[in-house]
Design a protein around this motif. Structure first.
Motif, PDB file in Angstrom:
ATOM      1  N   SER A 350     -18.155 111.426 117.975  1.00  0.00           N
ATOM      2  CA  SER A 350     -18.269 112.692 117.262  1.00  0.00           C
ATOM      3  C   SER A 350     -19.452 113.518 117.735  1.00  0.00           C
ATOM      4  O   SER A 350     -19.530 114.711 117.419  1.00  0.00           O
ATOM      5  N   PHE A 351     -20.361 112.919 118.490  1.00  0.00           N
ATOM      6  CA  PHE A 351     -21.478 113.671 119.047  1.00  0.00           C
ATOM      7  C   PHE A 351     -21.219 114.117 120.483  1.00  0.00           C
ATOM      8  O   PHE A 351     -22.108 114.653 121.139  1.00  0.00           O
ATOM      9  N   LEU A 352     -19.992 113.915 120.958  1.00  0.00           N
ATOM     10  CA  LEU A 352     -19.518 114.535 122.193  1.00  0.00           C
ATOM     11  C   LEU A 352     -18.765 115.802 121.803  1.00  0.00           C
ATOM     12  O   LEU A 352     -18.849 116.257 120.673  1.00  0.00           O
ATOM     13  N   ALA A 353     -18.050 116.394 122.726  1.00  0.00           N
ATOM     14  CA  ALA A 353     -17.370 117.668 122.466  1.00  0.00           C
ATOM     15  C   ALA A 353     -16.095 117.411 121.674  1.00  0.00           C
ATOM     16  O   ALA A 353     -15.109 116.892 122.218  1.00  0.00           O
ATOM     17  N   ALA A 354     -16.097 117.775 120.405  1.00  0.00           N
ATOM     18  CA  ALA A 354     -14.939 117.550 119.540  1.00  0.00           C
ATOM     19  C   ALA A 354     -13.743 118.343 120.061  1.00  0.00           C
ATOM     20  O   ALA A 354     -13.875 119.487 120.489  1.00  0.00           O
ATOM     21  N   GLY A 355     -12.573 117.707 120.023  1.00  0.00           N
ATOM     22  CA  GLY A 355     -11.361 118.370 120.463  1.00  0.00           C
ATOM     23  C   GLY A 355     -11.150 118.341 121.958  1.00  0.00           C
ATOM     24  O   GLY A 355     -10.106 118.782 122.441  1.00  0.00           O
ATOM     25  N   SER A 356     -12.132 117.836 122.729  1.00  0.00           N
ATOM     26  CA  SER A 356     -11.998 117.722 124.180  1.00  0.00           C
ATOM     27  C   SER A 356     -11.756 116.269 124.558  1.00  0.00           C
ATOM     28  O   SER A 356     -12.237 115.352 123.892  1.00  0.00           O
ATOM     29  N   VAL A 394      -5.346 103.625 113.493  1.00  0.00           N
ATOM     30  CA  VAL A 394      -5.380 104.315 112.203  1.00  0.00           C
ATOM     31  C   VAL A 394      -5.461 105.833 112.374  1.00  0.00           C
ATOM     32  O   VAL A 394      -5.646 106.556 111.401  1.00  0.00           O
ATOM     33  N   GLY A 395      -5.335 106.330 113.606  1.00  0.00           N
ATOM     34  CA  GLY A 395      -5.242 107.766 113.837  1.00  0.00           C
ATOM     35  C   GLY A 395      -6.553 108.521 113.823  1.00  0.00           C
ATOM     36  O   GLY A 395      -6.548 109.759 113.864  1.00  0.00           O
ATOM     37  N   LEU A 396      -7.688 107.820 113.783  1.00  0.00           N
ATOM     38  CA  LEU A 396      -8.969 108.536 113.763  1.00  0.00           C
ATOM     39  C   LEU A 396      -9.333 109.088 115.133  1.00  0.00           C
ATOM     40  O   LEU A 396     -10.141 110.004 115.250  1.00  0.00           O
ATOM     41  N   VAL A 397      -8.779 108.510 116.181  1.00  0.00           N
ATOM     42  CA  VAL A 397      -8.821 109.115 117.506  1.00  0.00           C
ATOM     43  C   VAL A 397      -7.398 109.084 118.040  1.00  0.00           C
ATOM     44  O   VAL A 397      -6.609 108.203 117.680  1.00  0.00           O
ATOM     45  N   HIS A 414     -10.432 114.799 116.567  1.00  0.00           N
ATOM     46  CA  HIS A 414     -10.162 116.106 115.970  1.00  0.00           C
ATOM     47  C   HIS A 414     -11.471 116.745 115.520  1.00  0.00           C
ATOM     48  O   HIS A 414     -12.358 116.065 114.989  1.00  0.00           O
ATOM     49  N   PRO A 415     -11.649 118.060 115.729  1.00  0.00           N
ATOM     50  CA  PRO A 415     -12.915 118.703 115.339  1.00  0.00           C
ATOM     51  C   PRO A 415     -13.311 118.469 113.888  1.00  0.00           C
ATOM     52  O   PRO A 415     -14.499 118.323 113.588  1.00  0.00           O
ATOM     53  N   LEU A 416     -12.338 118.439 112.981  1.00  0.00           N
ATOM     54  CA  LEU A 416     -12.684 118.240 111.585  1.00  0.00           C
ATOM     55  C   LEU A 416     -13.157 116.805 111.332  1.00  0.00           C
ATOM     56  O   LEU A 416     -14.098 116.575 110.563  1.00  0.00           O
ATOM     57  N   VAL A 417     -12.529 115.849 111.998  1.00  0.00           N
ATOM     58  CA  VAL A 417     -12.984 114.465 111.893  1.00  0.00           C
ATOM     59  C   VAL A 417     -14.403 114.349 112.430  1.00  0.00           C
ATOM     60  O   VAL A 417     -15.278 113.701 111.825  1.00  0.00           O
ATOM     61  N   ALA A 418     -14.663 114.989 113.569  1.00  0.00           N
ATOM     62  CA  ALA A 418     -16.009 114.938 114.148  1.00  0.00           C
ATOM     63  C   ALA A 418     -17.030 115.588 113.220  1.00  0.00           C
ATOM     64  O   ALA A 418     -18.148 115.078 113.053  1.00  0.00           O
TER      65      ALA A 418
END
Length: 802
Positions: A350-356, A394-397, A414-418
């Motif tokens: 989550s501290f990398l580029a979310a959504g990428s 579990v779909g978290l990534v 996903h950006p919201l998860v991050a």
């Protein structure tokens, strides 16, 4: 430690363009050329070991295709929206269409569904990320090339606004239907370069031809997007679609008896697609100890637990709360299964580029072991594999392909998860350590990539968004860690320059300098490397007036900080000489080349790659001012060393063969030049391939030698083949292409095919005026060539025409 790289300077193109000055109608002997990038080699400070092979010119930049592999087989509840997004324009339905909604509502999924349908219908589809300006500009540059713009039109655009104009002009000319998706425009200002407005239609967001431009955004104020856009706000799913999405993820959509319970869970999760995706993935993973009814009870308990743990005051239907309430149960289940590192791995990601996409190869267990986030050795690698497989289950990534040539699969958070995961990390006091961990993964991955190696360009494209996120957080880590992040971002500037994305390179280089100055100080060696790389980007873009002062200031600072004979100081001295050379200021360039060569021979030795580069640069400069005997002696010495140290088939050896042949040719030693050109061409076709830029240069050079020797038919065949390849690979207005066209025109003229020659000269002059300006020396020469051809036509009354 940041290393210096051999960097292929566009100065080499001046050697090719010099061919124009002698290829007039009355020409008796054509001038040979040196290789682009080897006539004067500059050095760019970067972040990886030197590549064994140099590359003369950037290849065409590819467009990222729509990541359709991330799309579910069935997209629930959005059929009408997808159909409307691709509908022909009618009253009130414009060609620019904006899909807006809160995080997690499925905007990207809807855009992907539209992309899938468009592609199936035969449309051309492009997918560009707008997570930041550098990523956007790189993507739009690629779209411009795909739409038909030449590499030079893209390179010569001196601002983002000018580049936008080039892209939209070509999209307007395209035949057939197309779809351009601009994803994640959560900062609309990124679409408004040069003081334009998003709503005004003068920046990156416009309508053109038979295409549709589709934007996804969290910005739900329609006034920002203007009256010329069609507005598609996304809300929560309807009950049935939401319940079916939940059951899809569980793998139980064919069990109608589950619908009542699925509806109850879906309603509790606000019918938010992301929350449903996470809940269904957990319930279908085999880890859940409850069914739908039990899960509903757990959601209520989790909501109470979140309040007691100090969660922020998000409302009950806030998407962050909905997502948070689903995933804590998933993470708890993973820990109960013994996957104890899953929670930590999610936070690092989550501290990398979310959504990428995060390439799996970037997730180095050794890096995480070194900072005690994983165990050592095989145990740490097992912890990493088990944690990641659990997060996927579990779909978290989500799994995501990295694309051809990039070396394997990847993951997306996903950006919201991050966003929510970062909140938890902040609350637990882990922000700094996790930022450092993410930076460590980035640095280790970047250290394996040479920025100028085309074989690594796909990997750099994947790394780029993560490098920019780390750059923005450089102030949050230690000075040593920040220096390593600056180092990798220097490599990214180098990479963008090498692949021809000059505006993106300049934009990124300016950001790197600002970050380096803020974190490391004005005269830190890494800051000075950032300045050097930005100057190289300016020079590659033809902006020598900005490059030279920056090179001069960097040299002065390195002399002051590192001393007169430090290798990086010598690099700066060489680069300032290259800048002078690029600007035609050879009287200033030659003394600097001579001083640099003498110092490198003394400090680095006669056979060091930097010494060989200096010897080559000085020889090229001597050649340019007519000091041929000195040029030949230096070229011969360089070649002998390359053959002894590197071998006969090393690309640097082939470059030395070519350059010595060019000097022989300049001295009138045509027979020797021709033999060496033939040898070089054969070797380059074998080692580099038939369409490598260096191979094209060799083919052009051999054709010039044949032409000079009176072997016009053979020269013409080589020139025709070279021109066709240059037009296909480099574009119709690249300087190499213009040179090839001019050479072919001169050969046609010599063969009495005057009408064909004049047509090529006319096309070339128009291109030179457009690309280089009316007063550029090559434009003036091109004009002279055309005038001479006109005179010959008038003198012969057209008798020479074919």
């Amino acid at each position: 430690m940041i290393q210096d790289y051999p960097f292929p300077s566009l100065l080499g193109l001046t050697a090719l363009l010099a061919l124009l000055s002698v290829m007039v109608v009355s020409v008796q002997r054509a001038q040979a050329t040196r290789d682009a990038g080897s006539a004067a080699v500059a050095a760019t400070d970067g972040a990886a070991p030197p590549s064994p092979a140099g590359h003369g010119l950037p290849s065409r930049t590819g467009v990222v295709d729509a990541p359709l592999g991330e799309l579910p087989v069935v997209v629930r509840g959005r059929d009408g929206v997808v159909g409307d997004l691709l509908a022909p324009p009618v009253a009130g339905l414009h060609r620019v269409r904006v899909v807006a909604g809160m995080g997690g509502c499925g905007k990207t999924t809807v855009a992907l569904a539209a992309a899938r349908e468009a592609r199936a219908a035969g449309w051309r589809v492009w997918w560009v990320s707008a997570v930041d300006n550098t990523t956007l500009v790189a993507g739009m540059s690629a779209v411009a090339r795909e739409a038909g713009a030449s590499a030079d039109e893209v390179a010569c655009a001196d601002s983002d606004l000018a580049l936008a104009g080039v892209m939209w002009q070509w999209l307007e000319r395209m035949s057939g239907q197309w779809l351009l998706v601009i994803d994640n425009v959560d900062e609309p200002a990124v679409l408004a370069p040069g003081g334009t407005s998003v709503a005004g239609g003068g920046g990156w967001l416009r309508a053109a031809g038979d295409g549709i431009t589709l934007v996804t955004t969290r910005v739900t104020d329609s006034r920002i997007w203007g009256n010329q856009t069609a507005w598609f706000p996304l809300k929560e799913l309807d009950e049935r679609s939401a319940a079916l999405l939940l059951l899809d993820r569980m793998g139980r959509a064919d069990e109608p008896g589950l619908m009542p319970a699925a509806v109850a869970v879906a309603n509790r999760l606000g019918r938010l697609p992301l929350a449903l995706h996470l809940a269904g993935s957990y319930l279908g993973s085999g880890m859940a100890e409850v069914g739908l009814d039990g899960y509903l009870d757990l959601l209520e308990q989790q909501s109470v637990s979140l309040l007691s743990q100090g969660a922020p005051g998000w409302g009950k239907q806030d998407p962050r709360r909905l997502v948070m309430s689903t995933w804590e149960m998933s993470l708890d289940a993973l820990e109960q299964q013994g996957r104890l590192k899953a929670r930590m791995l999610l936070r690092v990601l989550s501290f990398l580029a979310a959504g990428s996409v995060v390439p799996l190869s970037m997730l180095d267990a050794a890096v995480l072991s070194d900072i005690a986030l994983l165990a050592d050795g095989d145990e740490g690698r097992a912890e990493l594999a088990n944690g990641l497989s659990g997060l996927r289950a579990v779909g978290l990534v989500d799994a995501a392909p990295t694309g051809a040539g990039s070396g394997g699969d990847g993951l997306v958070v996903h950006p919201l998860v991050a966003e929510v995961s970062r909140w938890w990390a902040n609350r637990d006091g882990q922000r700094r350590s996790l930022t450092a961990a993410a930076a460590g993964l980035l640095v280790a991955a970047g250290a394996r990539l040479h920025p100028a190696d085309p074989d690594k360009w796909d990997a750099w494209q994947l790394l780029a968004p993560h490098a920019r996120v780390a750059l923005d957080a450089a102030a949050e880590v230690s000075a040593n860690e920040a220096a390593r992040v600056i180092d990798i971002n220097n490599g990214l500037t180098h990479h963008l320059t090498a692949r021809g994305s000059y505006l993106a390179a300049i934009d990124h280089g300016e950001r790197v300098i600002a970050a380096a100055m803020a974190v490391l100080g004005d005269e830190n060696p890494d800051t000075l490397s950032s300045r050097n790389n930005l100057a190289a980007a300016y020079r590659a873009a033809g902006r020598t007036a900005e490059a030279i002062p920056l090179h001069r200031a960097t040299l002065a600072a390195r002399e002051r900080v590192l001393g007169d004979e430090h290798p990086r100081t010598l690099t700066s001295r060489n680069n300032l000489a290259v800048g002078y050379d690029s600007a035609g200021r050879l009287s200033e360039a030659i003394p600097l080349y001579e001083a640099t060569l003498a110092a490198r021979e003394r400090i680095l030795g006669d056979e060091h790659p930097d010494t060989l580069g200096s010897r080559n640069n000085l020889a090229a400069a001597y050649d340019s001012v007519g000091r041929l005997s000195e040029a030949i002696a230096l070229y011969e010495a360089t070649l002998a060393t390359c053959e002894r140290v590197l071998g006969d088939e090393h690309p640097s050896t082939l470059t030395s063969w070519n350059n010595l042949a060019a000097a022989y040719y300049s001295a009138g030693r045509t027979t020797e030049a021709m033999a060496l050109y033939e040898k070089t061409l054969a070797a380059r076709e074998l080692v580099l391939g038939y369409e490598h830029p260096d191979t094209l240069a060799s083919r052009n050079n051999l054709a010039a030698a044949y032409y000079s020797a009176g072997r016009t038919t053979e020269a013409m065949a080589l020139y025709e083949a070279t021109l066709a390849a240059c037009e296909r690979i480099l574009g119709h207005e690249h300087p190499w292409t213009l040179t090839s066209r001019n050479n072919l025109a001169a050969t046609y003229n010599s063969a009495g095919r005057l009408a064909e020659a004049i047509a090529l000269y006319e096309a070339n002059l128009a291109a030179f005026e457009r690309v280089l300006g009316h007063e550029h020396p090559s434009t003036l020469t091109s004009r002279n060539n055309l005038a001479a051809a006109y005179r010959l036509r008038d003198e012969t009354g057209g008798a020479a025409a074919s």
